[in-house]
Design a protein around this motif. Structure first.
Motif, PDB file in Angstrom:
ATOM      1  N   TRP A   1      -0.173 -47.241  51.079  1.00 64.88           N
ATOM      2  CA  TRP A   1       1.067 -46.613  51.535  1.00 64.88           C
ATOM      3  C   TRP A   1       0.776 -45.219  52.088  1.00 64.88           C
ATOM      4  O   TRP A   1       1.376 -44.803  53.080  1.00 64.88           O
ATOM      5  CB  TRP A   1       2.053 -46.514  50.370  1.00 64.88           C
ATOM      6  CG  TRP A   1       3.357 -45.911  50.799  1.00 64.88           C
ATOM      7  CD1 TRP A   1       4.462 -46.559  51.276  1.00 64.88           C
ATOM      8  CD2 TRP A   1       3.696 -44.509  50.810  1.00 64.88           C
ATOM      9  NE1 TRP A   1       5.457 -45.664  51.590  1.00 64.88           N
ATOM     10  CE2 TRP A   1       5.015 -44.396  51.314  1.00 64.88           C
ATOM     11  CE3 TRP A   1       3.007 -43.358  50.453  1.00 64.88           C
ATOM     12  CZ2 TRP A   1       5.654 -43.172  51.455  1.00 64.88           C
ATOM     13  CZ3 TRP A   1       3.645 -42.137  50.596  1.00 64.88           C
ATOM     14  CH2 TRP A   1       4.959 -42.046  51.089  1.00 64.88           C
TER      15      TRP A   1
ATOM     16  N   LEU B   1       4.152 -50.251  57.028  1.00 63.96           N
ATOM     17  CA  LEU B   1       5.186 -50.048  56.017  1.00 63.96           C
ATOM     18  C   LEU B   1       5.949 -51.343  55.755  1.00 63.96           C
ATOM     19  O   LEU B   1       6.286 -51.653  54.600  1.00 63.96           O
ATOM     20  CB  LEU B   1       6.139 -48.936  56.455  1.00 63.96           C
ATOM     21  CG  LEU B   1       5.563 -47.514  56.409  1.00 63.96           C
ATOM     22  CD1 LEU B   1       6.483 -46.536  57.124  1.00 63.96           C
ATOM     23  CD2 LEU B   1       5.329 -47.060  54.960  1.00 63.96           C
TER      24      LEU B   1
ATOM     25  N   LEU C   1       3.940 -53.576  53.613  1.00 66.75           N
ATOM     26  CA  LEU C   1       3.920 -53.088  52.238  1.00 66.75           C
ATOM     27  C   LEU C   1       5.276 -53.249  51.545  1.00 66.75           C
ATOM     28  O   LEU C   1       5.414 -52.936  50.360  1.00 66.75           O
ATOM     29  CB  LEU C   1       3.510 -51.613  52.210  1.00 66.75           C
ATOM     30  CG  LEU C   1       2.056 -51.313  52.578  1.00 66.75           C
ATOM     31  CD1 LEU C   1       1.877 -49.831  52.887  1.00 66.75           C
ATOM     32  CD2 LEU C   1       1.126 -51.739  51.435  1.00 66.75           C
TER      33      LEU C   1
ATOM     34  N   ASP D   1       7.999 -51.605  52.248  1.00 69.22           N
ATOM     35  CA  ASP D   1       8.746 -50.340  52.186  1.00 69.22           C
ATOM     36  C   ASP D   1       9.608 -50.222  53.438  1.00 69.22           C
ATOM     37  O   ASP D   1       9.204 -49.638  54.444  1.00 69.22           O
ATOM     38  CB  ASP D   1       7.778 -49.157  52.087  1.00 69.22           C
ATOM     39  CG  ASP D   1       8.514 -47.824  51.954  1.00 69.22           C
ATOM     40  OD1 ASP D   1       9.767 -47.839  51.898  1.00 69.22           O
ATOM     41  OD2 ASP D   1       7.850 -46.785  51.902  1.00 69.22           O
TER      42      ASP D   1
END
Length: 296
Positions: free
Chosen positions: A12, A45, A48, A50
């Protein structure tokens, strides 16, 4: 440049660092590089998981800005729309940040000719910025200017007067920054008065502006050709509304006298008018303009 080995290409931290690098590229005008970097940050992102945090929202907003700077508003629109939706849903941004984001969305709608929607968003951005304890005056004035100009284009001159006047009053209270927006407020207010047949107020504004120009109290920003030409454009739009010809001719002569200092800094210009422009700094001009505030 960011090295993936520093924290792991799949981490991240690396994705967030790409977002930060992309923003710096955007702010420095490297739009192609920013697009590549921000697209990679967005993909990482998303991979991941997120897609609800601050970093992802910033990447969406910045990528939308890149596309707008590249004259690609239809690609910018879904990104900025998504950013606004996330910001509303999760209350991620402070009011002043939210105002800036909504202004970006309004600008995008304006470019694609969705003026009614743009005006709704501009008004919302004003309300957010007006009440923000961390208000950045330049941002506030930019939103006021955008709202006023769109209202003027749509023929809603009382609304245009309202927002131009608020812009003007902001400049009277603190004329330290964003003098081009302040000039917009002054000349826009004159135009709004004129279109409502308030001729005495119109002439007062224009006469005092002309007098200030004739006094030679130039903003230091006017020794940059870009700023000088922008200001000339602001004046030219009012030519048919009664602006004294001498004011326009004075500024046109100023623009024509400017010559580059060197190739390393083409925005830094000097010419015969440079000393005159620097005489009272720009406070002289604004003091003269804002001396009329209580009379309007």
């Amino acid at each position: 440049a960011i090295h993936a080995q520093a924290s792991g290409a799949d981490s991240w931290d690396y994705a967030a660092a790409l977002g930060i690098e992309g923003r710096q590229q955007l702010l420095t005008g490297h739009y192609d590089d920013a697009q590549t970097t921000l697209l990679e940050a967005k993909t990482r992102l998303e991979n991941l998981g997120d897609t609800e945090g601050r970093s992802y929202l910033d990447v969406l907003s910045d990528l939308g800005s890149v596309y707008n700077y590249q004259d690609r508003p239809m690609e910018a629109l879904p990104l900025v729309e998504q950013a606004v939706q996330l910001a509303r849903q999760f209350d991620i941004y402070a009011p002043d940040e939210m105002s800036t984001l909504i202004n970006e969305l309004a600008n995008t709608y304006y470019v694609i000719q969705r003026h009614d929607r743009a005006l709704e968003l501009y008004v919302e951005a004003i309300e957010l910025e007006r009440d923000s304890p961390g208000r950045i005056e330049c941002n506030y004035r930019m939103v006021l200017r955008n709202t006023a100009e769109l209202a003027f284009e749509q023929g809603d001159y009382p609304a245009a007067e309202k927002y131009y006047r608020e812009l003007f009053d902001s400049c009277v209270a603190d004329p330290q920054d964003c003098y081009l927006s302040c000039v917009d407020g002054l000349l826009g207010l004159a135009a709004a008065y004129r279109m409502q047949q308030q001729y005495v107020k119109t002439q007062l504004v224009l006469d005092r502006f002309s007098e200030a120009l004739e006094m030679g109290n130039w903003p230091p920003g006017l020794h940059q050709e870009y700023s000088a030409r922008i200001t000339l454009q602001r004046i030219a739009r009012l030519r048919d509304l009664g602006l004294a010809e001498t004011a326009g001719e004075k500024l046109r002569a100023l623009c024509g006298s400017l010559t580059p200092v060197d190739d390393q800094d083409p925005q830094r210009l000097l010419g015969p008018a440079a000393d005159a422009m620097a005489l009272g700094a720009w406070m002289g001009l604004l003091t003269e303009l804002y001396g009329m505030a209580d009379s309007l």
